[in-house]
Design an enzyme around this catalytic site. Structure first.
Site, short mmCIF file in Angstrom:
data_model
loop_
_atom_site.label_atom_id
_atom_site.label_comp_id
_atom_site.label_asym_id
_atom_site.label_seq_id
_atom_site.Cartn_x
_atom_site.Cartn_y
_atom_site.Cartn_z
N GLU A 111 2.40 -18.68 -23.04
CA GLU A 111 1.84 -18.50 -21.69
C GLU A 111 0.56 -19.60 -21.71
O GLU A 111 0.15 -20.30 -20.55
CB GLU A 111 1.16 -17.09 -21.39
CG GLU A 111 0.13 -16.53 -22.17
CD GLU A 111 -0.01 -15.22 -22.16
OE1 GLU A 111 -1.17 -14.97 -21.98
OE2 GLU A 111 0.71 -14.29 -22.12
N HIS A 127 4.80 -2.19 -16.89
CA HIS A 127 3.86 -2.96 -17.42
C HIS A 127 2.77 -2.14 -17.16
O HIS A 127 2.36 -1.80 -16.08
CB HIS A 127 3.73 -4.22 -16.51
CG HIS A 127 2.65 -5.08 -17.18
ND1 HIS A 127 1.78 -5.67 -16.03
CD2 HIS A 127 2.23 -5.56 -18.43
CE1 HIS A 127 0.71 -6.32 -16.87
NE2 HIS A 127 0.92 -6.01 -18.23
N HIS A 128 1.74 -2.09 -18.19
CA HIS A 128 0.35 -1.40 -18.12
C HIS A 128 -0.63 -2.34 -18.41
O HIS A 128 -0.99 -2.37 -19.85
CB HIS A 128 0.37 0.02 -18.82
CG HIS A 128 1.17 1.13 -18.37
ND1 HIS A 128 1.62 2.20 -19.16
CD2 HIS A 128 1.90 1.17 -17.24
CE1 HIS A 128 2.33 2.90 -18.61
NE2 HIS A 128 2.48 2.51 -17.36
N GLU A 129 -1.18 -3.05 -17.51
CA GLU A 129 -2.51 -3.65 -18.02
C GLU A 129 -3.56 -2.78 -17.88
O GLU A 129 -4.01 -2.20 -16.66
CB GLU A 129 -2.53 -5.01 -17.10
CG GLU A 129 -3.83 -5.50 -17.22
CD GLU A 129 -4.02 -6.00 -18.77
OE1 GLU A 129 -5.10 -5.79 -19.38
OE2 GLU A 129 -3.39 -6.79 -19.35
N GLU A 174 -2.40 -8.57 -26.41
CA GLU A 174 -3.97 -8.49 -26.67
C GLU A 174 -4.51 -7.53 -27.77
O GLU A 174 -5.49 -6.96 -27.61
CB GLU A 174 -4.88 -8.48 -25.45
CG GLU A 174 -4.68 -9.63 -24.40
CD GLU A 174 -3.44 -9.42 -23.47
OE1 GLU A 174 -2.85 -10.32 -23.02
OE2 GLU A 174 -3.20 -8.36 -23.15
#
Length: 699
Positions: free
Chosen positions: A500, A405-407, A476
């Site tokens: 979500e 995961h790369h936010e 997003e």
């Protein structure tokens, strides 16, 4: 005299429009007497698009927005078939008639523009092409004058045209009633009568029309301004950060994305359309064997329901380069800790799920949101309680992969600087896929999620991950436009209001999932994160989740694995929620994520969808049926099954008295022998659904 002759010829040609046709769909192109180009679309005798303006306006005032003269045109026909790397069907027919119109400015420089129209049996795609030419090299698109003039006040399914977010619930109104002034903006206050594409429309005379775009590359996203009096729609491109109103910086030869119009006289045909995929380029990857559609669980939902946190410590005002992360005191509820991740790995291995997503594994979450910081994450440094090497070995020993995961916190310049190192880190630790996130305001400051700069970033990320043999799922991001054909490692996007939102807002209304396939999913798969079994969320954290719930029944959550197509499907709930209902979880274990055939048996946007799909390489079919807030009875003909063969149908249905609001977790499972002559009766509760597996009897 030459200019007068050219103008006279253009006017004469405008009286005899150029045409292209495929089955019931026909297109007409004409030049008005003032030299402005226009087009119209028909479905049989019915007008779909009334004569509508075309044109590009340039920053230098010398764009292709008229007057123009006609140099010539040609019509060609293409009919071929191609096989997607993964998808809803094994093969796709690409059959269209193409009209190419060559235009020139009547000024001395004689700059040229081509308009290319492709007419399919289910609609039209068209784009602007600027060929290489001595008189035009670099140019800035200030506006695009594409219009879609509609013949009537259609029913519309729409969300606000927000430059930075697609995460809205859909409004269903007449075009004349489109107005987002009373809708709370998520990122940017949208113009009241600007809507996002894909835009779904239904006419009173029986036509279903979908407006979107295909192959969005090096250009901003298309939105539409609605005229409530004329029912005309005009293009609105997302601007850049310069403040000049500029939309795209281009260099000839160049072309815009395709503008798409899908049209049919029934709703299922819209969902079955492959027009947008056909307008995208073939895969740029020569080796695709490493791309694997899959199901996964993850350390994710527990943070949304306030059972755990992404951040390791509760300290704030930290700096990435200066913080001694090992010295921080744990808050005691960090979700991405080694023991908890092992629990998810064990569950995935026990139930045949390929991967485990872990969010919150890397340093920086203490101070990431709403500060518009440049350097938040480095994407390679784990928290002290996340043992990278140990978890890698543990997962490999269980036959499970970890998903990265790369936010980015929308600090995209920071992410681009660090992507090569981050992807090498993934390769070294045997991660095969990454979920990227872009929460917040974009850096470079002033750029938008859906502008040209970010569109190019998403495509670069798809290319760079492919270079590292990595699959990618973007959240997003700009809504998809069929580019998963060109970059099949780009498995999915979020780019809409996902499951979500049920955890920390007013939630998604029961009709939401019956609209998304007609809107957001027209451009490509969505990571919707279905499979929530603990519908009432109070049980996870009563103090913070009071009254919150998912606005579906449990059976509908199962049906979403079929009606909401994605090659990347998450079993989104916690293992302990599934362990209470392992009989229902069997459907998630069984359902495929890659398909040989898909049939839309019944559908109406905003009301209901029933879809059946055949698993890739197997004689197994899976059916999903969902409804809005109204209960429905469905009679499903099973004529898609192989004649002469008996199947065992396992039916996961709403239980007696089930409803999304009062009794959402009531379900029943029954089995019966069926064949291709059987008519299956399904009863869908309010906000409910049904999921069915069909397997050859005796296997």
């Amino acid at each position: 005299m030459l200019l007068l002759t050219a103008s006279y010829q253009a006017a004469a040609q405008a009286r005899a429009p150029l045409t292209a046709r495929q089955d019931k769909v026909s297109l007409q192109f004409a030049l008005a007497p003032d030299g402005r180009p226009s087009y119209a679309v028909f479905y049989g005798p019915k007008p779909v698009i009334l004569p509508s303006r075309l044109g590009l306006a340039f920053a230098d005032g010398k764009g292709f927005d008229g007057p123009l003269v006609l140099l010539g045109s040609e019509v060609t026909e293409v009919d071929d078939t191609w096989q997607p790397v993964w998808g809803e069907v094994r093969s796709i027919r690409n059959h269209y008639q193409q009209l190419t119109v060559h235009l020139r400015q009547p000024a001395a420089t004689g700059r040229r523009l081509d308009l290319v129209f492709r007419v399919f049996a289910d609609g039209v795609g068209f784009r602007y092409e600027v060929p290489a030419q001595p008189s035009l090299a670099y140019f800035t698109v200030q506006d695009e004058h594409t219009e879609f003039n509609l013949p009537a006040n259609h029913k519309a399914f729409w969300i606000p045209g927000d430059y930075d977010s697609n995460e809205y619930t859909y409004s269903t109104t007449r075009l004349s009633e489109v107005n987002s002034a009373g809708i709370e903006a998520i990122q940017l206050k949208s113009a009241p009568r600007r809507v996002q594409t894909p835009l779904m429309l239904r006419s009173d005379d029986g036509l279903y029309v979908n407006l979107h775009e295909a192959a969005l590359v090096n250009y901003p996203a298309l939105m539409l301004n609605v005229d409530p009096k004329t029912f005309g729609l005009s293009s609105q491109l997302v601007p850049d950060a310069s403040g000049t109103g500029a939309k795209a910086y281009l260099q000839a030869p160049e072309h815009t994305p395709w503008r798409t119009i899908v049209v049919a006289d029934n709703a299922p045909a819209v969902l079955a359309s492959k027009l947008i995929l056909n307008l995208n380029e073939p895969p740029k990857l020569t080796d695709t064997g490493w791309i694997q559609p899959q199901k996964f669980v993850g350390v994710w939902w527990e943070m949304h329901v306030n059972k755990a946190s992404w951040n390791y410590a509760d300290t704030t005002n930290l700096k990435l380069a200066d913080t001694n992360w090992n010295a921080l005191k744990s808050n005691g509820h960090h979700g991405a800790n080694t023991a908890n991740v092992k629990r998810y790995i064990d569950f995935a291995a026990a139930h045949g799920l390929q991967s485990v997503l872990v969010e919150g594994w890397n340093v920086g979450w203490e101070d990431w949101a709403n500060n518009w910081k440049e350097e938040v994450f480095d994407f390679v440094t784990p928290y002290p309680d996340f043992a990278v090497a140990e978890l890698q070995q543990y997962a490999q020993g269980k036959g499970v992969q970890l998903m990265m995961h790369h936010e980015t916190s929308s600090s995209v310049t920071n992410y681009e600087r660090r992507q090569p190192a981050a992807y090498r880190f993934m390769q070294e630790h045997h991660y095969a896929a990454v979920k990227t996130g872009y929460v917040g305001r974009i850096i470079p400051r002033g750029e938008h999620h859906d502008g040209q700069w970010m569109v190019n970033h998403y495509v670069r990320t798809a290319r760079l991950t492919a270079d590292h043999r990595l699959m990618v799922d973007m959240h997003e991001s700009v809504r998809p436009t069929g580019l998963h054909r060109t970059y099949p490692n780009w498995l999915a996007n979020e780019a809409a209001r996902g499951n979500e939102f049920n955890a920390w807002s007013s939630g998604n209304p029961p009709e939401h999932e019956t609209i998304l396939p007609f809107t957001r999913l027209m451009g490509g798969p969505m990571d919707y994160t279905p499979g929530i079994f603990q519908i009432k969320l109070d049980d996870w954290n009563p103090a913070r989740n009071k009254g919150r719930q998912v606005h579906t029944t449990l059976a509908k959550q199962l049906a979403l694995y079929v009606t909401m197509y994605s090659p990347l499907q998450m079993a989104a709930d916690l293992p302990e929620a599934y362990e209470q209902h392992l009989d229902a979880f069997r459907f998630i274990e069984d359902v495929a994520v890659d398909w040989d055939d898909t049939r839309i048996l019944a559908a109406e946007p905003g009301d209901y969808i029933t879809t059946v799909r055949k698993a890739k390489g197997k004689d197994e079919w899976y059916l999903g049926a969902i409804t809005d807030e109204n209960a429905r009875a469905q009679s499903v003909k099973l004529d898609f099954l192989t004649p002469g063969r008996q199947y065992e149908a396992t039916i996961y249905a709403d239980g007696k008295g089930a409803s999304w609001d009062q009794n959402p977790m009531a379900y029943q499972i029954r089995r019966q022998q069926v064949d291709h002559k059987t008519v299956l009766k399904l009863l869908l509760a309010p906000g409910g659904g049904a999921a069915v597996s069909f397997k050859p009897a005796g296997k």
